[in-house]
Design a protein around this motif. Structure first.
Motif, PDB file in Angstrom:
ATOM      1  N   GLU A   1      44.953  42.927  35.862  1.00  0.00           N
ATOM      2  CA  GLU A   1      44.184  43.795  37.020  1.00  0.00           C
ATOM      3  C   GLU A   1      44.783  45.138  37.007  1.00  0.00           C
ATOM      4  O   GLU A   1      46.011  45.415  36.481  1.00  0.00           O
ATOM      5  CB  GLU A   1      44.786  43.073  38.563  1.00  0.00           C
ATOM      6  CG  GLU A   1      44.270  41.702  38.625  1.00  0.00           C
ATOM      7  CD  GLU A   1      44.679  41.175  39.969  1.00  0.00           C
ATOM      8  OE1 GLU A   1      45.355  41.906  40.874  1.00  0.00           O
ATOM      9  OE2 GLU A   1      44.306  40.049  40.353  1.00  0.00           O
TER      10      GLU A   1
ATOM     11  N   ASN B   1      41.055  45.210  33.877  1.00  0.00           N
ATOM     12  CA  ASN B   1      39.977  45.413  34.742  1.00  0.00           C
ATOM     13  C   ASN B   1      40.219  44.206  35.849  1.00  0.00           C
ATOM     14  O   ASN B   1      40.063  43.117  35.660  1.00  0.00           O
ATOM     15  CB  ASN B   1      38.726  45.236  33.815  1.00  0.00           C
ATOM     16  CG  ASN B   1      37.451  45.341  34.940  1.00  0.00           C
ATOM     17  OD1 ASN B   1      37.022  44.246  35.553  1.00  0.00           O
ATOM     18  ND2 ASN B   1      36.885  46.447  34.740  1.00  0.00           N
ATOM     19  N   THR B   2      40.254  44.760  37.023  1.00  0.00           N
ATOM     20  CA  THR B   2      40.571  43.714  38.125  1.00  0.00           C
ATOM     21  C   THR B   2      39.533  42.626  38.399  1.00  0.00           C
ATOM     22  O   THR B   2      39.788  41.606  38.562  1.00  0.00           O
ATOM     23  CB  THR B   2      40.766  44.340  39.599  1.00  0.00           C
ATOM     24  OG1 THR B   2      42.045  45.476  39.184  1.00  0.00           O
ATOM     25  CG2 THR B   2      41.239  43.552  40.761  1.00  0.00           C
ATOM     26  N   LYS B   3      38.244  43.075  38.539  1.00  0.00           N
ATOM     27  CA  LYS B   3      37.072  42.145  38.641  1.00  0.00           C
ATOM     28  C   LYS B   3      37.368  41.107  37.393  1.00  0.00           C
ATOM     29  O   LYS B   3      37.143  39.739  37.683  1.00  0.00           O
ATOM     30  CB  LYS B   3      35.852  42.990  38.673  1.00  0.00           C
ATOM     31  CG  LYS B   3      34.468  42.032  38.716  1.00  0.00           C
ATOM     32  CD  LYS B   3      33.406  42.859  38.910  1.00  0.00           C
ATOM     33  CE  LYS B   3      32.197  41.722  39.156  1.00  0.00           C
ATOM     34  NZ  LYS B   3      30.886  42.602  38.863  1.00  0.00           N
TER      35      LYS B   3
ATOM     36  N   ASN C   1      39.720  38.647  37.327  1.00  0.00           N
ATOM     37  CA  ASN C   1      39.754  37.260  38.528  1.00  0.00           C
ATOM     38  C   ASN C   1      38.442  36.551  38.166  1.00  0.00           C
ATOM     39  O   ASN C   1      37.998  35.875  39.243  1.00  0.00           O
ATOM     40  CB  ASN C   1      39.784  37.970  39.783  1.00  0.00           C
ATOM     41  CG  ASN C   1      41.097  38.573  40.073  1.00  0.00           C
ATOM     42  OD1 ASN C   1      42.191  37.774  39.876  1.00  0.00           O
ATOM     43  ND2 ASN C   1      41.518  39.805  40.119  1.00  0.00           N
ATOM     44  N   ASP C   2      37.942  36.778  37.088  1.00  0.00           N
ATOM     45  CA  ASP C   2      36.704  36.030  36.959  1.00  0.00           C
ATOM     46  C   ASP C   2      36.580  35.302  35.649  1.00  0.00           C
ATOM     47  O   ASP C   2      36.721  35.668  34.529  1.00  0.00           O
ATOM     48  CB  ASP C   2      35.278  36.918  36.862  1.00  0.00           C
ATOM     49  CG  ASP C   2      34.237  36.468  36.500  1.00  0.00           C
ATOM     50  OD1 ASP C   2      33.947  35.123  36.766  1.00  0.00           O
ATOM     51  OD2 ASP C   2      32.955  37.220  36.645  1.00  0.00           O
TER      52      ASP C   2
END
Length: 160
Positions: free
Chosen positions: A60, A33-35, A38-39
């Motif tokens: 990602e 999951n890209t979001k 990066n979180d």
């Protein structure tokens, strides 16, 4: 080797972490999951649901190909989780030898033409179109929150 490929809008939560990892003797969970990848806050939160002896990795969507290939060739028992059907299709194209996809929760707002299956799965028309593409290639798609539940075959519910 990837033991289970799951689509779940909550990604990893207690029910999934305990029941599915026990059933398949999972050593490693891959969340694509890209979001989330990066979180940092999301990653820390998801790590809280991970069983103690299981490794958890985040990737990602567009850059997970090499990791998927390496995992399929490894001796690990791996669970692969994506959040939605767009990601599922994208990932499945990278690993088309996967023959079964488990659908967990998909709790979107019900739109006109959506298919509701039980209380946890609402498939929008766009989701159904993606599922049909995958099922047309002989992939089994089954709906179950936990292993002990009765399996619902999406292949039987939806004509392709």
């Amino acid at each position: 080797m990837i033991q289970i490929f799951r689509v779940d809008d909550r990604l990893l939560h207690g029910q999934v972490a305990k029941s599915w990892t026990r059933k398949y003797h999972i050593d490693k969970i891959m969340i694509v999951n890209t979001k989330v990848a990066n979180d940092e806050f999301s990653k820390v939160t998801l790590c809280l649901a991970k069983p103690q002896n299981v490794e958890l990795y985040f990737y990602e969507t567009d850059s997970c190909y090499q990791a998927l290939q390496m995992e399929e060739a490894s001796e690990n028992n791996t669970m692969l989780i994506v959040e939605n059907f767009n990601d599922a299709y994208h990932v499945w194209e990278m690993i088309p030898y996967i023959r079964e996809i488990n659908i967990g929760g998909q709790r979107k707002k019900k739109e006109t033409g959506a298919l509701q299956i039980g209380s946890h799965v609402i498939l929008q028309q766009s989701d159904l179109e993606i599922c049909k593409k995958i099922m047309h290639r002989g992939i089994k798609m089954e709906i179950r929150q936990i292993p002990g539940e009765q399996e619902i075959s999406l292949n039987r519910l939806v004509k392709i």
